[in-house]
Motif scaffolding. Structure first.
Motif, PDB file in Angstrom:
ATOM      1  N   VAL A  70       0.848  -1.197   0.000  1.00 17.24           N
ATOM      2  CA  VAL A  70       0.000   0.000   0.000  1.00 17.24           C
ATOM      3  C   VAL A  70       0.884   1.249   0.000  1.00 17.24           C
ATOM      4  CG1 VAL A  70      -1.803   1.247   1.270  1.00 17.24           C
ATOM      5  CG2 VAL A  70      -1.728  -1.254   1.353  1.00 17.24           C
ATOM      6  N   GLU A  71       0.581   2.180  -0.891  1.00 22.31           N
ATOM      7  CA  GLU A  71       1.294   3.463  -0.913  1.00 22.31           C
ATOM      8  C   GLU A  71       0.354   4.546  -0.384  1.00 22.31           C
ATOM      9  OE1 GLU A  71       3.953   3.965  -4.724  1.00 22.31           O
ATOM     10  OE2 GLU A  71       2.029   3.053  -5.234  1.00 22.31           O
ATOM     11  N   SER A  72       0.842   5.368   0.542  1.00 24.30           N
ATOM     12  CA  SER A  72       0.012   6.444   1.071  1.00 24.30           C
ATOM     13  C   SER A  72       0.746   7.789   1.095  1.00 24.30           C
ATOM     14  CB  SER A  72      -0.465   6.096   2.483  1.00 24.30           C
ATOM     15  OG  SER A  72      -1.155   7.187   3.038  1.00 24.30           O
ATOM     16  N   ASP A  73       1.880   7.827   1.788  1.00 26.08           N
ATOM     17  CA  ASP A  73       2.580   9.109   1.951  1.00 26.08           C
ATOM     18  C   ASP A  73       3.484   9.369   0.748  1.00 26.08           C
ATOM     19  OD1 ASP A  73       3.460  11.442   3.028  1.00 26.08           O
ATOM     20  OD2 ASP A  73       4.732  10.516   4.559  1.00 26.08           O
ATOM     21  N   MET A  74       2.870   9.530  -0.412  1.00 24.80           N
ATOM     22  CA  MET A  74       3.613   9.731  -1.664  1.00 24.80           C
ATOM     23  C   MET A  74       3.327  11.144  -2.182  1.00 24.80           C
ATOM     24  SD  MET A  74       5.199   6.969  -2.498  1.00 24.80           S
ATOM     25  CE  MET A  74       5.375   5.724  -1.234  1.00 24.80           C
ATOM     26  N   PRO A  75       4.311  11.790  -2.806  1.00 27.80           N
ATOM     27  CA  PRO A  75       4.093  13.176  -3.261  1.00 27.80           C
ATOM     28  C   PRO A  75       2.842  13.330  -4.119  1.00 27.80           C
ATOM     29  CG  PRO A  75       6.396  12.568  -3.511  1.00 27.80           C
ATOM     30  CD  PRO A  75       5.676  11.322  -3.061  1.00 27.80           C
ATOM     31  N   ASP A  76       2.607  12.420  -5.061  1.00 25.56           N
ATOM     32  CA  ASP A  76       1.453  12.616  -5.956  1.00 25.56           C
ATOM     33  C   ASP A  76       0.129  12.359  -5.219  1.00 25.56           C
ATOM     34  OD1 ASP A  76       2.138   9.889  -5.839  1.00 25.56           O
ATOM     35  OD2 ASP A  76       1.106   9.464  -7.721  1.00 25.56           O
ATOM     36  N   ILE A  77       0.117  11.406  -4.285  1.00 25.10           N
ATOM     37  CA  ILE A  77      -1.116  11.135  -3.524  1.00 25.10           C
ATOM     38  C   ILE A  77      -1.413  12.317  -2.601  1.00 25.10           C
ATOM     39  CG2 ILE A  77      -2.227   9.590  -1.838  1.00 25.10           C
ATOM     40  CD1 ILE A  77      -0.551   7.298  -2.982  1.00 25.10           C
ATOM     41  N   ASN A  78      -0.373  12.854  -1.977  1.00 29.10           N
ATOM     42  CA  ASN A  78      -0.589  14.012  -1.097  1.00 29.10           C
ATOM     43  C   ASN A  78      -1.019  15.242  -1.893  1.00 29.10           C
ATOM     44  OD1 ASN A  78      -0.144  12.690   1.305  1.00 29.10           O
ATOM     45  ND2 ASN A  78       2.070  13.069   1.285  1.00 29.10           N
ATOM     46  N   GLU A  79      -0.566  15.344  -3.137  1.00 30.04           N
ATOM     47  CA  GLU A  79      -0.993  16.461  -3.982  1.00 30.04           C
ATOM     48  C   GLU A  79      -2.508  16.356  -4.251  1.00 30.04           C
ATOM     49  OE1 GLU A  79       0.934  19.029  -4.771  1.00 30.04           O
ATOM     50  OE2 GLU A  79      -0.793  19.947  -5.764  1.00 30.04           O
ATOM     51  N   GLU A  80      -2.962  15.114  -4.524  1.00 31.70           N
ATOM     52  CA  GLU A  80      -4.413  14.894  -4.721  1.00 31.70           C
ATOM     53  C   GLU A  80      -5.185  15.269  -3.459  1.00 31.70           C
ATOM     54  OE1 GLU A  80      -6.196  13.549  -7.303  1.00 31.70           O
ATOM     55  OE2 GLU A  80      -4.438  13.559  -8.612  1.00 31.70           O
ATOM     56  N   ARG A  81      -4.628  14.887  -2.317  1.00 31.54           N
ATOM     57  CA  ARG A  81      -5.305  15.203  -1.044  1.00 31.54           C
ATOM     58  C   ARG A  81      -5.386  16.710  -0.834  1.00 31.54           C
ATOM     59  NH1 ARG A  81      -1.841  10.591   1.977  1.00 31.54           N
ATOM     60  NH2 ARG A  81      -3.272   8.849   1.661  1.00 31.54           N
ATOM     61  N   ARG A  82      -4.311  17.407  -1.186  1.00 30.87           N
ATOM     62  CA  ARG A  82      -4.342  18.867  -1.047  1.00 30.87           C
ATOM     63  C   ARG A  82      -5.419  19.463  -1.943  1.00 30.87           C
ATOM     64  NH1 ARG A  82       1.177  18.367   0.030  1.00 30.87           N
ATOM     65  NH2 ARG A  82       1.705  18.186  -2.163  1.00 30.87           N
ATOM     66  N   THR A  83      -5.573  18.909  -3.139  1.00 33.48           N
ATOM     67  CA  THR A  83      -6.611  19.397  -4.053  1.00 33.48           C
ATOM     68  C   THR A  83      -7.996  19.184  -3.446  1.00 33.48           C
ATOM     69  OG1 THR A  83      -5.205  18.901  -5.933  1.00 33.48           O
ATOM     70  CG2 THR A  83      -7.547  19.164  -6.397  1.00 33.48           C
ATOM     71  N   LEU A  84      -8.219  17.994  -2.870  1.00 32.25           N
ATOM     72  CA  LEU A  84      -9.509  17.722  -2.220  1.00 32.25           C
ATOM     73  C   LEU A  84      -9.771  18.719  -1.093  1.00 32.25           C
ATOM     74  CD1 LEU A  84      -9.408  13.819  -1.927  1.00 32.25           C
ATOM     75  CD2 LEU A  84     -10.961  15.154  -3.340  1.00 32.25           C
ATOM     76  N   LEU A  85      -8.739  18.971  -0.304  1.00 29.43           N
ATOM     77  CA  LEU A  85      -8.898  19.910   0.811  1.00 29.43           C
ATOM     78  C   LEU A  85      -9.202  21.310   0.301  1.00 29.43           C
ATOM     79  CD1 LEU A  85      -5.974  18.750   3.131  1.00 29.43           C
ATOM     80  CD2 LEU A  85      -8.418  18.596   3.637  1.00 29.43           C
ATOM     81  N   GLN A  86      -8.504  21.706  -0.749  1.00 27.37           N
ATOM     82  CA  GLN A  86      -8.744  23.049  -1.298  1.00 27.37           C
ATOM     83  C   GLN A  86     -10.184  23.172  -1.775  1.00 27.37           C
ATOM     84  OE1 GLN A  86      -5.640  23.415  -4.221  1.00 27.37           O
ATOM     85  NE2 GLN A  86      -4.177  24.169  -2.725  1.00 27.37           N
ATOM     86  N   MET A  87     -10.705  22.100  -2.373  1.00 33.46           N
ATOM     87  CA  MET A  87     -12.094  22.148  -2.844  1.00 33.46           C
ATOM     88  C   MET A  87     -13.044  22.311  -1.664  1.00 33.46           C
ATOM     89  SD  MET A  87     -12.159  19.685  -6.197  1.00 33.46           S
ATOM     90  CE  MET A  87     -12.095  18.140  -5.431  1.00 33.46           C
ATOM     91  N   LEU A  88     -12.768  21.598  -0.575  1.00 33.25           N
ATOM     92  CA  LEU A  88     -13.636  21.730   0.605  1.00 33.25           C
ATOM     93  C   LEU A  88     -13.549  23.135   1.185  1.00 33.25           C
ATOM     94  CD1 LEU A  88     -13.005  18.302   2.371  1.00 33.25           C
ATOM     95  CD2 LEU A  88     -15.149  19.089   1.360  1.00 33.25           C
ATOM     96  N   PHE A  89     -12.348  23.680   1.202  1.00 33.01           N
ATOM     97  CA  PHE A  89     -12.196  25.024   1.764  1.00 33.01           C
ATOM     98  C   PHE A  89     -12.952  26.068   0.952  1.00 33.01           C
ATOM     99  CE2 PHE A  89      -9.030  23.439   4.650  1.00 33.01           C
ATOM    100  CZ  PHE A  89      -9.068  24.338   5.699  1.00 33.01           C
ATOM    101  N   VAL A  90     -12.934  25.971  -0.381  1.00 27.84           N
ATOM    102  CA  VAL A  90     -13.617  27.011  -1.157  1.00 27.84           C
ATOM    103  C   VAL A  90     -15.132  26.796  -1.209  1.00 27.84           C
ATOM    104  CG1 VAL A  90     -11.589  27.542  -2.551  1.00 27.84           C
ATOM    105  CG2 VAL A  90     -13.297  25.956  -3.470  1.00 27.84           C
ATOM    106  N   GLU A  91     -15.568  25.547  -1.004  1.00 26.48           N
ATOM    107  CA  GLU A  91     -17.013  25.278  -1.024  1.00 26.48           C
ATOM    108  C   GLU A  91     -17.731  25.908   0.158  1.00 26.48           C
ATOM    109  OE1 GLU A  91     -16.799  21.028  -3.252  1.00 26.48           O
ATOM    110  OE2 GLU A  91     -17.778  21.074  -1.292  1.00 26.48           O
ATOM    111  N   GLY A  92     -17.029  26.065   1.261  1.00 34.26           N
ATOM    112  CA  GLY A  92     -17.669  26.612   2.462  1.00 34.26           C
ATOM    113  C   GLY A  92     -17.028  27.926   2.861  1.00 34.26           C
ATOM    114  N   ASN A  93     -17.488  28.464   3.981  1.00 35.23           N
ATOM    115  CA  ASN A  93     -16.871  29.680   4.528  1.00 35.23           C
ATOM    116  C   ASN A  93     -15.994  29.268   5.704  1.00 35.23           C
ATOM    117  OD1 ASN A  93     -18.306  31.186   2.690  1.00 35.23           O
ATOM    118  ND2 ASN A  93     -19.990  31.594   4.106  1.00 35.23           N
TER     119      ASN A  93
END
Ligand code: SF4
Ligand code: FES
Length: 226
Positions: A70-93
């Motif tokens: 299992v791969e988890s702490d990988m640069p490309d996977i963490n980049e995807e996670r950051r994108t998900l977080l950014q989407m959540l941050f802009v969706e709300g206040n």
């Protein structure tokens, strides 16, 4: 003994455990938002996604298998996670500087952990009325990340069905199951499990705010010398 490899480290597991459960039992973490150990996994936030044989799976729902890699702490996977977080941050206040949950918020803590800087998308700036109708609790759905933990807690533990997710896609919203749609018109109470599961600052107790000193809040980093 059953075991799999997580980023090169051996993780033992009991049959029936999910990848995330086994990793947590081994004292490690995979970023996650909608998973809570007391509830059936929901698999909606996707922050816990890991890669197995080139395929992404949600580690909160995927069962552990012997010998898998299992791969988890990988640069490309963490980049995807950051994108998900950014989407959540802009969706709300999510104006953390004025939010009582700052320092105790799983969304904010995940963003710090994954080194998310500012969100790179346009803010939605939702304008949903804050529901202050309940005597002891405040509901601000402008901060809700639709993890459904309050829905599951109210339905499965409290036996009350106070909350529900309504609508589809981008229009999905948390609603209160009362004719008026107001929390004050339900039997929601501070004794409920649902009053204590929100990972962000959407369900907040009234008249208790900013009580924990900065530095001692649950997700504050440890101080030197602690
Ligand atoms: S109010 Fe909180 S617990 Fe309920 S769905 Fe929204 S973020 Fe999750
Ligand atoms: S924690 Fe697994 S999808 Fe949200």
């Amino acid at each position: 003994m059953n075991a799999f490899k997580l980023d090169g480290r051996d993780i033992p597991f009991e049959p029936g455990q999910t990848i995330l459960q086994a990793v947590q039992a081994a004292g490690q973490e995979i970023p996650h938002l909608c998973y809570h150990p007391d509830f059936k996994p929901h698999g909606s936030c996707k922050l816990c996604s890991v890669r197995i044989n080139g395929r992404m799976v949600s580690s909160c729902t995927a069962p552990a298998h012997d010998g898998m890699t299992v791969e988890s702490d990988m640069p490309d996977i963490n980049e995807e996670r950051r994108t998900l977080l950014q989407m959540l941050f802009v969706e709300g206040n999510h104006f953390c500087p004025s939010c009582e949950k700052s320092g105790a918020c799983r969304l904010q803590a995940s963003a710090y952990e994954l080194k998310m800087m500012s969100p790179h998308y346009d803010h939605f700036f939702p304008d949903r009325p804050v529901d202050a109708s309940h005597a002891d609790y405040l509901l601000d759905t402008n901060r809700c990340i639709l993890c459904s933990l309050c829905v599951r807690a109210s339905r499965d533990v409290d036996g009350k069905n106070v909350f529900a997710l309504s609508g589809r896609g981008i229009h999905t919203r948390l609603i209160v199951n009362a004719k008026s749609g107001r929390l004050g018109d339900t039997d929601f109470s501070g004794e409920d499990k649902a009053a204590h599961v929100c990972p962000v600052g959407a369900i907040l107790r009234k008249r208790v705010g900013f009580a924990v000193p900065i530095g001692q809040r649950p997700f504050d980093p440890p101080h030197e010398g602690d």
